[in-house]
Scaffold this active site. Structure first.
Site, PDB file in Angstrom:
ATOM      1  N   GLU A  22       0.833  -1.190   0.000  1.00 51.23           N
ATOM      2  CA  GLU A  22       0.000   0.000   0.000  1.00 51.23           C
ATOM      3  C   GLU A  22       0.876   1.252   0.000  1.00 51.23           C
ATOM      4  O   GLU A  22       1.940   1.285   0.617  1.00 51.23           O
ATOM      5  CB  GLU A  22      -0.933  -0.031   1.214  1.00 51.23           C
ATOM      6  CG  GLU A  22      -1.757  -1.307   1.187  1.00 51.23           C
ATOM      7  CD  GLU A  22      -2.930  -1.335   2.124  1.00 51.23           C
ATOM      8  OE1 GLU A  22      -2.984  -0.501   3.050  1.00 51.23           O
ATOM      9  OE2 GLU A  22      -3.806  -2.178   1.919  1.00 51.23           O
ATOM     10  N   CYS A  60       3.583   8.338   1.118  1.00 53.40           N
ATOM     11  CA  CYS A  60       4.073   7.368   2.098  1.00 53.40           C
ATOM     12  C   CYS A  60       4.318   6.049   1.381  1.00 53.40           C
ATOM     13  O   CYS A  60       3.422   5.479   0.769  1.00 53.40           O
ATOM     14  CB  CYS A  60       3.049   7.220   3.228  1.00 53.40           C
ATOM     15  SG  CYS A  60       3.566   6.047   4.489  1.00 53.40           S
ATOM     16  N   CYS A  80      -1.193   6.049   9.676  1.00 52.15           N
ATOM     17  CA  CYS A  80      -0.050   5.291  10.207  1.00 52.15           C
ATOM     18  C   CYS A  80      -0.515   4.025  10.900  1.00 52.15           C
ATOM     19  O   CYS A  80      -1.418   4.062  11.726  1.00 52.15           O
ATOM     20  CB  CYS A  80       0.705   6.072  11.279  1.00 52.15           C
ATOM     21  SG  CYS A  80       1.346   7.634  10.787  1.00 52.15           S
ATOM     22  N   CYS A 115       5.581  -6.988   7.355  1.00 48.83           N
ATOM     23  CA  CYS A 115       6.649  -6.504   8.227  1.00 48.83           C
ATOM     24  C   CYS A 115       6.985  -7.581   9.249  1.00 48.83           C
ATOM     25  O   CYS A 115       6.113  -8.311   9.704  1.00 48.83           O
ATOM     26  CB  CYS A 115       6.209  -5.229   8.959  1.00 48.83           C
ATOM     27  SG  CYS A 115       7.560  -4.431   9.879  1.00 48.83           S
ATOM     28  N   CYS A 144       0.497  -1.977  15.713  1.00 46.22           N
ATOM     29  CA  CYS A 144       0.518  -1.749  14.259  1.00 46.22           C
ATOM     30  C   CYS A 144      -0.158  -2.889  13.517  1.00 46.22           C
ATOM     31  O   CYS A 144       0.180  -4.060  13.715  1.00 46.22           O
ATOM     32  CB  CYS A 144       1.960  -1.595  13.781  1.00 46.22           C
ATOM     33  SG  CYS A 144       2.087  -1.310  12.012  1.00 46.22           S
ATOM     34  N   CYS A 151       5.491  -4.832  16.237  1.00 47.56           N
ATOM     35  CA  CYS A 151       4.947  -3.774  17.106  1.00 47.56           C
ATOM     36  C   CYS A 151       3.488  -4.076  17.426  1.00 47.56           C
ATOM     37  O   CYS A 151       2.693  -4.359  16.535  1.00 47.56           O
ATOM     38  CB  CYS A 151       5.087  -2.418  16.431  1.00 47.56           C
ATOM     39  SG  CYS A 151       6.788  -1.994  16.024  1.00 47.56           S
TER      40      CYS A 151
HETATM   41  N1  SAH Z   1       8.917   0.344  10.338  1.00 47.47           N
HETATM   42  C1  SAH Z   1       9.106   1.756  10.385  1.00 47.47           C
HETATM   43  C2  SAH Z   1       8.212   2.554   9.436  1.00 47.47           C
HETATM   44  C3  SAH Z   1       6.744   2.160   9.386  1.00 47.47           C
HETATM   45  S1  SAH Z   1       5.732   2.612  10.751  1.00 47.47           S
HETATM   46  C4  SAH Z   1       8.970   2.256  11.814  1.00 47.47           C
HETATM   47  O1  SAH Z   1       8.600   1.466  12.660  1.00 47.47           O
HETATM   48  O2  SAH Z   1       9.274   3.406  12.084  1.00 47.47           O
HETATM   49  C5  SAH Z   1       5.589   4.368  10.643  1.00 47.47           C
HETATM   50  C6  SAH Z   1       5.158   5.012  11.950  1.00 47.47           C
HETATM   51  O3  SAH Z   1       3.799   4.660  12.275  1.00 47.47           O
HETATM   52  C7  SAH Z   1       5.989   4.569  13.131  1.00 47.47           C
HETATM   53  O4  SAH Z   1       6.421   5.682  13.870  1.00 47.47           O
HETATM   54  C8  SAH Z   1       5.023   3.740  13.954  1.00 47.47           C
HETATM   55  O5  SAH Z   1       5.374   3.779  15.322  1.00 47.47           O
HETATM   56  C9  SAH Z   1       3.712   4.407  13.648  1.00 47.47           C
HETATM   57  N2  SAH Z   1       2.533   3.566  13.890  1.00 47.47           N
HETATM   58  C10 SAH Z   1       2.435   2.241  13.753  1.00 47.47           C
HETATM   59  N3  SAH Z   1       1.192   1.813  14.085  1.00 47.47           N
HETATM   60  C11 SAH Z   1       0.483   2.911  14.412  1.00 47.47           C
HETATM   61  C12 SAH Z   1      -0.867   3.141  14.811  1.00 47.47           C
HETATM   62  N4  SAH Z   1      -1.740   2.135  14.932  1.00 47.47           N
HETATM   63  N5  SAH Z   1      -1.242   4.397  15.058  1.00 47.47           N
HETATM   64  C13 SAH Z   1      -0.374   5.422  14.917  1.00 47.47           C
HETATM   65  N6  SAH Z   1       0.896   5.274  14.519  1.00 47.47           N
HETATM   66  C14 SAH Z   1       1.329   4.038  14.281  1.00 47.47           C
END
Ligand code: SAH
Length: 359
Positions: free
Chosen positions: A76, A113, A343, A120, A127, A124
């Site tokens: 995406e 983006c 995000c 991934c 996410c 996390c």
């Molecule tokens: N893998 C990389 C880039 C992708 S995530 C990283 O972890 O930085 C991009 C951003 O989105 C990161 O800062 C992550 O912490 C944030 N993110 C992930 N899940 C989210 C959510 N459910 N709500 C808000 N931000 C989120």
């Protein structure tokens, strides 16, 4: 081209046709003699771009693209007209641009983006992409290809201006480091987007942060913190057990910044988990002395996630504690939440609630 017995400028012509003019097939490279085009085709060369297989438009103008790769896998890519304030205060031209700078153009500035992997591997807990696991790395061409198809769909023609890229889509760019860096260089040299308009975000792959700092051409760096101490961070980002906050902050402190450049720390606020005033003060101490700003992101919700989005008031209080201590802190605007484009919401389209599709 030299290997094929051709003059080297033919290589330059192909490079420009691919990246600047975004041509779709060899036969369309009109700068090459016809017989050379057919020779290349006969030798089995082909060029192409990923295909936009679906497109979802948010009420705020954000567009989420489902981009299909040659082997049928999908990622995406998100177009955000006016950005999401992620660039605010990072000391660059892109960060200084105000939204009121509107001209005759259809957008004052826009942010794309970009994804770096199919799925991934970093688990996390907040996410949605994490739920997919990792299918494979993207090739450099597939990373650049996302930008090319979105620019074409949005009818953005060279010279490309006021377009920012964030490598914050699906995947962990620093676990696909070589392809990601190659893509960044192609985007600079080929597509013509300056490195100062690109930001890569990492979950904290510490050895790659050092490698990245040594790159001659590199985007800006953002680091996802999401917890103000090791215990908290490990609970939401299990990766913290491998590279803890002291390793990570040491890498951040040693990161060689360019003139005016600032590091970005991202901090996703999870209600009742990491959003208290005490945690804001802890975060303030953690980042003290680093030339950095903090981007606060209120959790973008997902049915499968065990967390809640904090109230606006607690987000503002958290921000206030940082700002009062002289730490620049910005609240990122959620973009495209209604179409699951924000995000952390990028997950295979078929797995999510239906959104208004545009053919
Ligand atoms: N893998 C990389 C880039 C992708 S995530 C990283 O972890 O930085 C991009 C951003 O989105 C990161 O800062 C992550 O912490 C944030 N993110 C992930 N899940 C989210 C959510 N459910 N709500 C808000 N931000 C989120």
């Amino acid at each position: 081209m030299l290997g094929a017995g051709q003059a080297s400028f033919r290589g330059q012509q192909i490079f420009e046709a691919l990246y600047r003019h975004r041509i779709e097939n060899l036969d369309a490279i009109s700068t090459l003699p016809r017989n050379l085009r057919s020779q290349l085709e006969a030798e089995g060369w082909s060029v192409g771009m990923p295909r936009i297989s679906q497109k979802f438009v948010s009420s705020d103008g954000t567009i989420r693209y489902l981009v299909e790769l040659a082997d049928g896998e999908t990622v995406e890519t998100v177009w955000m007209p006016e950005g999401d304030d992620g660039e605010s205060g990072d000391g660059t031209e892109a960060g200084d641009e105000s939204e009121s700078g509107a001209t005759a153009n259809r957008f004052t500035r826009a942010t794309i983006c970009v994804s770096s992997q199919v799925g991934c591997a970093v688990n996390c807990r907040f996410c949605l992409t994490a739920l997919l696991g990792v299918k494979r790395n993207l090739e450099a061409g597939e990373i650049v290809g996302q930008v090319a198809v979105v620019l074409r769909d949005r009818q953005v023609e060279p010279p490309i201006q006021r377009v920012n890229l964030v490598f914050m889509g699906m995947g962990e760019p620093f676990l696909n480091y070589e392809n990601f860096m190659k893509a960044a260089r192609l985007l600079v040299e080929g597509v013509g987007i300056p490195e100062s308009r690109m930001t890569v975000s990492t979950a904290g792959i510490v050895p790659r942060i050092y490698d990245f700092g040594a790159e001659p051409v590199r985007p800006k760096l953002a680091i996802s913190l999401n917890g103000s101490n090791d215990e908290l961070r490990a609970a939401v980002m299990p990766l913290n057990r491998k590279w803890n906050l002291s390793d990570l902050m040491e890498a951040a402190r040693k990161f060689p910044l360019r003139a005016r450049e600032r590091l970005t720390f991202e901090y996703v606020l999870l209600a009742g988990v990491n959003d208290s005033p005490a945690q804001a003060r802890e975060l303030r101490e953690l980042v003290r002395g680093v030339r950095a700003k903090v981007n606060l992101i209120a959790l973008n919700p997902g049915a499968e996630l065990p967390y809640q989005t904090p109230e606006k008031q607690s987000v503002l209080e958290f921000q206030e504690i940082l700002v009062r201590a002289g730490v620049p802190a910005f609240v990122r605007k959620p973009r495209g939440r209604d179409i699951y484009a924000a995000c952390g919401q990028l997950k295979r389209t078929i797995d999510i609630a239906p959104a208004p599709a545009v053919p």
